[in-house]
Design an enzyme around this catalytic site. Structure first.
Site, PDB file in Angstrom:
ATOM      1  N   TYR A 114       2.661   3.263  -5.480  1.00 49.52           N
ATOM      2  CA  TYR A 114       1.990   2.308  -6.375  1.00 49.52           C
ATOM      3  C   TYR A 114       0.466   2.412  -6.227  1.00 49.52           C
ATOM      4  O   TYR A 114      -0.030   3.276  -5.496  1.00 49.52           O
ATOM      5  CB  TYR A 114       2.545   0.898  -6.127  1.00 49.52           C
ATOM      6  CG  TYR A 114       4.015   0.858  -6.489  1.00 49.52           C
ATOM      7  CD1 TYR A 114       4.401   0.906  -7.836  1.00 49.52           C
ATOM      8  CD2 TYR A 114       5.019   0.854  -5.526  1.00 49.52           C
ATOM      9  CE1 TYR A 114       5.754   0.932  -8.194  1.00 49.52           C
ATOM     10  CE2 TYR A 114       6.365   0.877  -5.874  1.00 49.52           C
ATOM     11  CZ  TYR A 114       6.727   0.915  -7.203  1.00 49.52           C
ATOM     12  OH  TYR A 114       8.051   0.951  -7.564  1.00 49.52           O
TER      13      TYR A 114
ATOM     14  N   ARG B 159       1.682  -2.549   3.797  1.00 47.39           N
ATOM     15  CA  ARG B 159       2.805  -1.610   3.900  1.00 47.39           C
ATOM     16  C   ARG B 159       2.329  -0.200   3.575  1.00 47.39           C
ATOM     17  O   ARG B 159       1.608   0.010   2.591  1.00 47.39           O
ATOM     18  CB  ARG B 159       3.904  -2.010   2.921  1.00 47.39           C
ATOM     19  CG  ARG B 159       5.157  -1.157   3.082  1.00 47.39           C
ATOM     20  CD  ARG B 159       6.288  -1.622   2.172  1.00 47.39           C
ATOM     21  NE  ARG B 159       7.533  -1.644   2.894  1.00 47.39           N
ATOM     22  CZ  ARG B 159       8.685  -1.122   2.430  1.00 47.39           C
ATOM     23  NH1 ARG B 159       8.756  -0.577   1.241  1.00 47.39           N
ATOM     24  NH2 ARG B 159       9.765  -1.171   3.166  1.00 47.39           N
TER      25      ARG B 159
ATOM     26  N   GLY C 146       0.817  -1.213   0.000  1.00 46.63           N
ATOM     27  CA  GLY C 146       0.000   0.000   0.000  1.00 46.63           C
ATOM     28  C   GLY C 146       0.849   1.259   0.000  1.00 46.63           C
ATOM     29  O   GLY C 146       0.330   2.348   0.268  1.00 46.63           O
TER      30      GLY C 146
HETATM   31  C1  LIG Z   1      16.606  -2.266  -5.016  1.00 55.53           C
HETATM   32  C2  LIG Z   1      15.435  -1.929  -4.159  1.00 55.53           C
HETATM   33  C3  LIG Z   1      14.199  -2.419  -4.506  1.00 55.53           C
HETATM   34  C4  LIG Z   1      13.071  -2.136  -3.727  1.00 55.53           C
HETATM   35  N1  LIG Z   1      11.860  -2.711  -4.052  1.00 55.53           N
HETATM   36  C5  LIG Z   1      10.813  -2.585  -3.221  1.00 55.53           C
HETATM   37  C6  LIG Z   1       9.626  -3.344  -3.432  1.00 55.53           C
HETATM   38  O1  LIG Z   1       9.507  -4.171  -4.351  1.00 55.53           O
HETATM   39  N2  LIG Z   1       8.603  -3.166  -2.562  1.00 55.53           N
HETATM   40  C7  LIG Z   1       8.692  -2.296  -1.501  1.00 55.53           C
HETATM   41  O2  LIG Z   1       7.738  -2.157  -0.737  1.00 55.53           O
HETATM   42  N3  LIG Z   1       9.828  -1.597  -1.268  1.00 55.53           N
HETATM   43  C8  LIG Z   1      10.890  -1.741  -2.082  1.00 55.53           C
HETATM   44  N4  LIG Z   1      12.073  -1.100  -1.788  1.00 55.53           N
HETATM   45  C9  LIG Z   1      12.187  -0.272  -0.570  1.00 55.53           C
HETATM   46  C10 LIG Z   1      12.798  -1.085   0.576  1.00 55.53           C
HETATM   47  O3  LIG Z   1      11.888  -2.082   1.009  1.00 55.53           O
HETATM   48  C11 LIG Z   1      13.145  -0.186   1.773  1.00 55.53           C
HETATM   49  O4  LIG Z   1      11.979   0.527   2.133  1.00 55.53           O
HETATM   50  C12 LIG Z   1      14.242   0.824   1.485  1.00 55.53           C
HETATM   51  O5  LIG Z   1      15.374   0.190   0.926  1.00 55.53           O
HETATM   52  C13 LIG Z   1      14.656   1.552   2.780  1.00 55.53           C
HETATM   53  O6  LIG Z   1      15.126   0.634   3.759  1.00 55.53           O
HETATM   54  P1  LIG Z   1      16.710   0.539   4.086  1.00 55.53           P
HETATM   55  O7  LIG Z   1      17.123   1.894   4.558  1.00 55.53           O
HETATM   56  O8  LIG Z   1      16.854  -0.516   5.128  1.00 55.53           O
HETATM   57  O9  LIG Z   1      17.393   0.174   2.790  1.00 55.53           O
HETATM   58  C14 LIG Z   1      13.196  -1.333  -2.576  1.00 55.53           C
HETATM   59  C15 LIG Z   1      14.457  -0.831  -2.230  1.00 55.53           C
HETATM   60  C16 LIG Z   1      15.574  -1.128  -2.990  1.00 55.53           C
HETATM   61  C17 LIG Z   1      16.922  -0.606  -2.573  1.00 55.53           C
END
Ligand SMILES: Cc1cc2nc3c(=O)[nH]c(=O)nc-3n(C[C@H](O)[C@H](O)[C@H](O)COP(=O)(O)O)c2cc1C
Length: 366
Positions: free
Chosen positions: A185, A232, A181
């Site tokens: 998207y 989410r 969510g």
């Molecule tokens: C390569 C990449 C792909 C991501 N794809 C998604 C996804 O498919 N769905 C989603 O909810 N968040 C996605 N995110 C966001 C991550 O779940 C996360 O919120 C973000 O990396 C911040 O967390 P961190 O500081 O621990 O990296 C993606 C992040 C990265 C780096």
């Protein structure tokens, strides 16, 4: 600050035993086949996190239907039994290490960059999304202007989420469902004031803009019964990092309160830096607001939480689970390192370039 020892203790997530409070955040890696099937390479990629000690592995966003949900080329889908069964390679490997696997199901809406089923994107209103398509998911230039979804399109999208959730549990053997969510998207497009300019029951007040997410929750619950299921939620978006809910804390009350009333098992909140105040006025983080307005719902927190200090501080604000993104890519054995106070490897952004697909160099890490 010392690590809050609770992070390494077991947790019961709606009847599923997690061995600790550490989850892999959902991360799209555009590494499925062109037909959207999970691969052996993906199975190995996900296995490393379970092997490295994560109690919960949340998958990348998986598209839900053969209409408008797909966002990227080589994105995995879960729209039929063949796609669903391909995920068993992944869930089997996670289960082999006593990990719990949740499928994140997503509809890209107006942010679709590629769809092999239809030629046009669809969203709440026919408005061109802000920003540019993501190059590391094979995109280029502006997003196209989406078609404004009809009642029939909306019904199809809800049905797609429900069917995908059912396939994820029954055919792919996932242990739970995360409805995407967040991050700009489809469901977040409906929630967001400037992307949803509808005058019907799906637009207007925060409550009305939240209603599509709540309908999806209801349909998914009906489809899967008693398995862990949650949503989410974020303010920021992949195409608008700085967005804040214009209604401030009042929006948080409606969003988290209505999810709680709808019977979700968990809420997953994500912010760039999850410990910071959510709004310019006020000191509360989204974690603490979610805890306040959904006091009985399990709470997953994400965003820059790979240090003992920040992870511990959001646990103190009420988070039950900490989700780790980029630091998990750099350290698939993050939980083990945290427990033994071993240094972490720095996240190397070149892993995600030029395309964000899984690199051979990653698969060697365990
Ligand atoms: C390569 C990449 C792909 C991501 N794809 C998604 C996804 O498919 N769905 C989603 O909810 N968040 C996605 N995110 C966001 C991550 O779940 C996360 O919120 C973000 O990396 C911040 O967390 P961190 O500081 O621990 O990296 C993606 C992040 C990265 C780096």
């Amino acid at each position: 600050m010392m690590l809050n020892p609770r992070i390494l203790t077991p947790y019961d997530m709606a009847g599923r035993a997690l061995k600790n409070r550490l989850a892999v955040a959902p991360m799209t890696r555009v590494s499925a086949t062109a037909a959207g099937h999970a691969t052996q390479e993906m199975a190995r990629y996900y296995e490393r996190f379970a092997q490295g000690g994560f109690g919960l592995v949340i998958t990348e966003g998986i598209y839900t239907d053969q209409k408008h949900s797909q966002g990227y080329p080589f994105q995995p889908g879960i729209t039929d039994d063949v796609q669903a069964r391909a995920w068993r390679m992944v869930t089997d490997r996670i289960h082999a290490h006593r990990g719990v696997a949740f499928a994140q199901i997503m509809h890209a809406g107006a942010l679709s960059q590629s769809n092999r089923f239809v030629d046009v994107s669809a969203g709440p209103s026919a408005l061109r999304p802000k920003g540019e398509q993501m190059k590391f998911y094979y995109g280029a230039g502006q997003y196209p202007v989406p078609r404004a979804m009809t009642e029939e399109d909306i019904a199809d999208a809800i049905e797609g989420f429900a069917q995908a959730a059912s396939l994820a549990i029954k055919s792919a053997h996932f242990d739970g469902i995360e409805i995407h969510g967040a991050n700009g998207y489809l469901l977040d497009q409906f929630l967001t004031d400037y992307t949803n300019q509808r005058n019907d029951r799906w637009g207007g007040s925060v409550q009305a803009r939240m209603s599509l997410t709540l309908e999806v929750v209801k349909a998914v619950r009906q489809a899967v019964g008693v398995v862990p299921m949650g949503v989410r939620i974020s303010q920021g978006k992949v195409n608008d990092f700085e967005h804040k809910w214009p209604e401030g804390e009042q929006a948080a009350e409606v969003i988290f309160g209505s999810l709680s009333d709808a019977g979700v098992d968990f809420i997953h909140v994500t912010e760039f830096e999850a410990w910071k105040p959510a709004f310019p006025a006020g000191q509360n983080s989204l974690v603490s607001l979610s805890r306040r307005y959904a006091p009985k719902v399990a709470l997953i927190a994400n965003g820059g939480l790979h240090t003992a200090e920040h992870a511990s501080s959001v646990m103190e604000e009420g988070a039950d689970i900490i989700a780790i993104g980029k630091a998990a890519l750099a350290n698939p054995d993050f939980p083990r390192r945290l427990a033994s106070k071993e240094a972490l490897d720095e996240f190397d952004a070149s892993i995600l370039g030029p395309i964000a697909n899984i690199k051979n160099s990653e698969l060697a890490l365990a």
